[in-house]
Design a protein around this motif. Structure first.
Motif, short mmCIF file in Angstrom:
data_model
loop_
_atom_site.label_atom_id
_atom_site.label_comp_id
_atom_site.label_asym_id
_atom_site.label_seq_id
_atom_site.Cartn_x
_atom_site.Cartn_y
_atom_site.Cartn_z
N LEU A 106 0.84 -1.19 0.00
CA LEU A 106 0.00 0.00 0.00
C LEU A 106 0.88 1.24 0.00
O LEU A 106 2.01 1.22 0.49
N ILE A 107 0.35 2.33 -0.54
CA ILE A 107 1.08 3.60 -0.54
C ILE A 107 0.83 4.30 0.79
O ILE A 107 -0.31 4.64 1.12
N PRO A 108 1.88 4.50 1.61
CA PRO A 108 1.69 4.99 2.98
C PRO A 108 1.01 6.35 3.08
O PRO A 108 0.31 6.63 4.06
N GLU A 113 -9.15 4.25 1.08
CA GLU A 113 -9.98 4.51 -0.10
C GLU A 113 -9.14 5.02 -1.27
O GLU A 113 -9.35 4.61 -2.42
N GLU A 114 -8.18 5.86 -1.00
CA GLU A 114 -7.32 6.40 -2.07
C GLU A 114 -6.44 5.30 -2.67
O GLU A 114 -6.21 5.29 -3.88
N ASN A 115 -5.96 4.38 -1.85
CA ASN A 115 -5.18 3.24 -2.36
C ASN A 115 -6.02 2.41 -3.32
O ASN A 115 -5.53 1.95 -4.35
N SER A 128 -17.18 1.09 -7.43
CA SER A 128 -16.67 2.23 -6.66
C SER A 128 -15.71 1.72 -5.59
O SER A 128 -15.79 0.57 -5.15
N SER A 129 -14.80 2.58 -5.17
CA SER A 129 -13.85 2.18 -4.12
C SER A 129 -14.59 1.86 -2.83
O SER A 129 -14.20 0.95 -2.10
N VAL A 157 -7.47 -4.23 2.49
CA VAL A 157 -7.41 -3.10 1.56
C VAL A 157 -6.77 -3.54 0.25
O VAL A 157 -7.22 -3.19 -0.84
N ALA A 158 -5.70 -4.34 0.37
CA ALA A 158 -5.04 -4.86 -0.83
C ALA A 158 -5.99 -5.74 -1.65
O ALA A 158 -5.96 -5.71 -2.88
#
Length: 243
Positions: A106-108, A113-115, A128-129, A157-158
């Motif tokens: 994941l991008i820290p 939601e943005e990831n 949708s996310s 999340v991943a």
């Protein structure tokens, strides 16, 4: 690459024919896969089981278009997957495959939601996310950053990121390998739910025999070869597995 219909659950999504992979280590050539003949069917939940070095990760990477075979061929929806056509493989990965790895990547600096939303920007027909996070039970954590999430939450999340583009295939490389038992079950439950609700063809690789009990089919590998390929006649839910 034309996307086929999803009507027949017995239709193979993947079929390999005498698939081989040799890694050239200078003067030493290391065979990773030897004459692999296997099929994975639409909407099926399969487990690739084997110890470290058995070839299961190599096979998964070839199925996902991340690596290419040294010999043999692979069919996706009954059409050859051209290992030497980089543009075709990029399109294949973008349109049809979702990946989940042992480490979450994941991008820290981005929220959960943005990831997930990152993937929707390069998808043709994404959900949708929020819908993807809802599927993995994390809608209430959507505004949290990775550092504010547990390992299991980061892995979910991943998973949401992998399935937000509605992939035909979900490939999971040791998705519970970095997690404790209780958290691992939650992650497996999320993967199983996606397979059931979306009909996503799902392949998990693992060395954990207990995980095989939730699969429709178990393919066992040893030393680069398939030693067993059997349906699971006693499939159970994630609630009933132990390790």
């Amino acid at each position: 690459m034309k996307k086929s219909g999803k009507n027949d659950p017995k239709e193979p999504v993947f079929e390999t024919v005498k698939l081989g992979k040799i890694y050239d280590m200078g003067q030493v050539k290391v065979p990773a896969l030897i004459d692999i003949n296997v099929r994975f069917f639409r909407s099926e939940f399969s487990v690739l089981l084997g110890p470290s070095g058995s070839g299961k990760s190599t096979l998964l990477n070839i199925l996902g278009g991340l690596d290419s075979p040294s010999s043999g061929k692979i069919l996706f929806n009954n059409r050859p997957l051209q290992a030497d056509q980089n543009d075709d493989l990029t399109e294949f990965r973008r349109k049809y495959v979702g990946f989940v790895f042992q480490f979450y990547n994941l991008i820290p600096s981005l929220t959960a939601e943005e990831n997930v939303r990152l993937v929707t920007d390069i998808s043709d027909n994404p959900m949708s996310s929020s819908e993807a996070l809802e599927l993995v039970g994390l809608i209430d954590r959507k505004d949290h950053f990775p550092s504010q999430l547990s390992g299991g939450e980061q892995q979910r999340v991943a998973i949401a990121r992998a399935i937000v583009k509605r992939p035909e295939i979900l490939l999971c490389d040791e998705p519970t390998g970095a997690l404790d038992f209780k958290t691992g079950k939650i992650v497996l439950d999320a993967i199983s739910k996606i397979n059931k609700e979306l009909g996503t063809t799902t392949i998990i690789i693992t060395h954990n025999v207990s995980i095989t009990s939730i699969a429709d089919r178990v393919v066992e590998m040893r030393d680069g070869s398939i030693v067993s390929d059997k349906p699971n006649l006693k499939k159970t839910s994630t609630e009933n597995i132990h390790w």
